[in-house]
Write a protein that holds these residues in place. Structure first.
Motif, mmCIF file in Angstrom:
data_model
loop_
_atom_site.group_PDB
_atom_site.id
_atom_site.type_symbol
_atom_site.label_atom_id
_atom_site.label_comp_id
_atom_site.label_asym_id
_atom_site.label_seq_id
_atom_site.Cartn_x
_atom_site.Cartn_y
_atom_site.Cartn_z
ATOM 1 N N GLN A 99 0.806 -1.216 0.000
ATOM 2 C CA GLN A 99 0.000 0.000 0.000
ATOM 3 C C GLN A 99 0.839 1.266 0.000
ATOM 4 N N PHE A 100 1.886 1.321 0.778
ATOM 5 C CA PHE A 100 2.663 2.559 0.833
ATOM 6 C C PHE A 100 3.274 2.883 -0.525
ATOM 7 N N GLN A 101 3.649 1.853 -1.276
ATOM 8 C CA GLN A 101 4.235 2.094 -2.595
ATOM 9 C C GLN A 101 3.212 2.639 -3.578
ATOM 10 N N GLU B 225 3.301 14.693 10.059
ATOM 11 C CA GLU B 225 3.846 14.651 8.700
ATOM 12 C C GLU B 225 5.101 13.782 8.612
ATOM 13 N N LEU B 226 5.940 13.814 9.628
ATOM 14 C CA LEU B 226 7.153 13.001 9.634
ATOM 15 C C LEU B 226 6.810 11.511 9.654
ATOM 16 N N GLU B 227 5.829 11.114 10.455
ATOM 17 C CA GLU B 227 5.412 9.712 10.507
ATOM 18 C C GLU B 227 4.798 9.272 9.180
ATOM 19 N N LEU B 228 4.027 10.169 8.561
ATOM 20 C CA LEU B 228 3.444 9.862 7.259
ATOM 21 C C LEU B 228 4.545 9.667 6.221
ATOM 22 N N ASP B 229 5.529 10.533 6.238
ATOM 23 C CA ASP B 229 6.649 10.418 5.308
ATOM 24 C C ASP B 229 7.403 9.113 5.525
ATOM 25 N N ALA B 230 7.620 8.752 6.779
ATOM 26 C CA ALA B 230 8.307 7.485 7.080
ATOM 27 C C ALA B 230 7.492 6.304 6.561
ATOM 28 N N TYR B 231 6.176 6.340 6.734
ATOM 29 C CA TYR B 231 5.318 5.267 6.204
ATOM 30 C C TYR B 231 5.443 5.177 4.694
ATOM 31 N N LEU B 232 5.397 6.318 4.011
ATOM 32 C CA LEU B 232 5.454 6.332 2.550
ATOM 33 C C LEU B 232 6.783 5.809 2.013
ATOM 34 N N HIS B 233 7.787 5.750 2.872
ATOM 35 C CA HIS B 233 9.085 5.193 2.481
ATOM 36 C C HIS B 233 9.302 3.793 3.051
ATOM 37 N N VAL C 71 7.814 2.733 8.597
ATOM 38 C CA VAL C 71 6.948 2.664 9.770
ATOM 39 C C VAL C 71 5.719 1.830 9.444
ATOM 40 N N PRO C 72 5.475 0.765 10.195
ATOM 41 C CA PRO C 72 4.254 -0.014 9.965
ATOM 42 C C PRO C 72 3.053 0.703 10.581
ATOM 43 N N LEU C 73 1.948 0.698 9.861
ATOM 44 C CA LEU C 73 0.710 1.299 10.356
ATOM 45 C C LEU C 73 -0.403 0.262 10.317
ATOM 46 N N THR C 74 -1.444 0.516 11.064
ATOM 47 C CA THR C 74 -2.601 -0.379 11.041
ATOM 48 C C THR C 74 -3.286 -0.280 9.688
ATOM 49 N N GLY C 75 -4.074 -1.292 9.367
ATOM 50 C CA GLY C 75 -4.817 -1.278 8.109
ATOM 51 C C GLY C 75 -5.743 -0.082 8.006
ATOM 52 N N GLU C 76 -6.333 0.305 9.115
ATOM 53 C CA GLU C 76 -7.236 1.462 9.119
ATOM 54 C C GLU C 76 -6.493 2.741 8.745
ATOM 55 N N GLU C 77 -5.307 2.935 9.312
ATOM 56 C CA GLU C 77 -4.529 4.135 8.995
ATOM 57 C C GLU C 77 -4.027 4.092 7.553
ATOM 58 N N ALA D 66 2.479 -7.676 -3.429
ATOM 59 C CA ALA D 66 3.869 -7.532 -2.997
ATOM 60 C C ALA D 66 4.177 -8.421 -1.804
ATOM 61 N N ILE D 67 3.173 -8.748 -1.015
ATOM 62 C CA ILE D 67 3.399 -9.605 0.136
ATOM 63 C C ILE D 67 3.894 -10.969 -0.324
ATOM 64 N N ARG D 68 3.320 -11.476 -1.393
ATOM 65 C CA ARG D 68 3.729 -12.781 -1.900
ATOM 66 C C ARG D 68 5.143 -12.761 -2.462
ATOM 67 N N TYR D 69 5.574 -11.633 -2.992
ATOM 68 C CA TYR D 69 6.859 -11.573 -3.694
ATOM 69 C C TYR D 69 7.989 -10.976 -2.878
ATOM 70 N N ASP D 70 7.701 -10.309 -1.764
ATOM 71 C CA ASP D 70 8.760 -9.672 -0.996
ATOM 72 C C ASP D 70 8.591 -10.008 0.484
ATOM 73 N N PRO D 71 9.167 -11.107 0.936
ATOM 74 C CA PRO D 71 9.020 -11.505 2.327
ATOM 75 C C PRO D 71 9.751 -10.578 3.297
ATOM 76 N N ARG D 72 10.583 -9.687 2.798
ATOM 77 C CA ARG D 72 11.338 -8.760 3.648
ATOM 78 C C ARG D 72 10.570 -7.487 3.949
ATOM 79 N N ARG D 73 9.341 -7.390 3.470
ATOM 80 C CA ARG D 73 8.591 -6.150 3.592
ATOM 81 C C ARG D 73 8.428 -5.732 5.054
ATOM 82 N N LEU D 74 8.369 -4.425 5.291
ATOM 83 C CA LEU D 74 8.200 -3.899 6.636
ATOM 84 C C LEU D 74 6.757 -3.559 6.934
ATOM 85 N N VAL D 75 6.060 -3.018 5.941
ATOM 86 C CA VAL D 75 4.680 -2.577 6.143
ATOM 87 C C VAL D 75 3.843 -3.002 4.968
ATOM 88 N N GLY D 76 2.526 -2.935 5.129
ATOM 89 C CA GLY D 76 1.601 -3.307 4.066
ATOM 90 C C GLY D 76 1.307 -2.225 3.113
#
Length: 98
Positions: free
Chosen positions: A2-4, A33-41, A44-50, A88-98
């Protein structure tokens, strides 16, 4: 992931982090804004709702641009329940966030 897709939609539509952050806050989000930027990169893992709140904010801003006459069909951010968000979950097991 999702972040990508959110980051890709923002880049294609020339949306700034500040614009998305403001709309995200107005949509019920509460991260700064800093947390949002970190998520977009992917830092930072966020809940599905966020994550869905961020996707909604990005997509609403993209829709506003299209309604204003911006040509083309920019990509959209995916929501947690969409197949593209899970590919991406199926193809990248190293992922940090959804």
């Amino acid at each position: 992931m999702q972040f990508q897709t959110a980051r890709r939609a923002m880049a294609a539509s020339c949306l700034t982090l500040a614009e998305v952050h403001l709309h995200y806050l107005n949509s019920g989000g509460f991260f700064d804004e800093l947390e949002l930027d970190a998520y977009l990169h992917g830092l930072v893992p966020l809940t599905g709702e966020e994550r869905d709140c961020i996707a909604g904010a990005v997509n609403e801003l993209v829709d506003d641009l299209l309604a204003g006459g911006t040509p083309g069909r920019p990509p959209r951010a995916t929501y947690g329940g969409t197949p593209a968000a899970h590919d991406a979950i199926r193809y990248d097991p190293r992922r940090l966030v959804g």
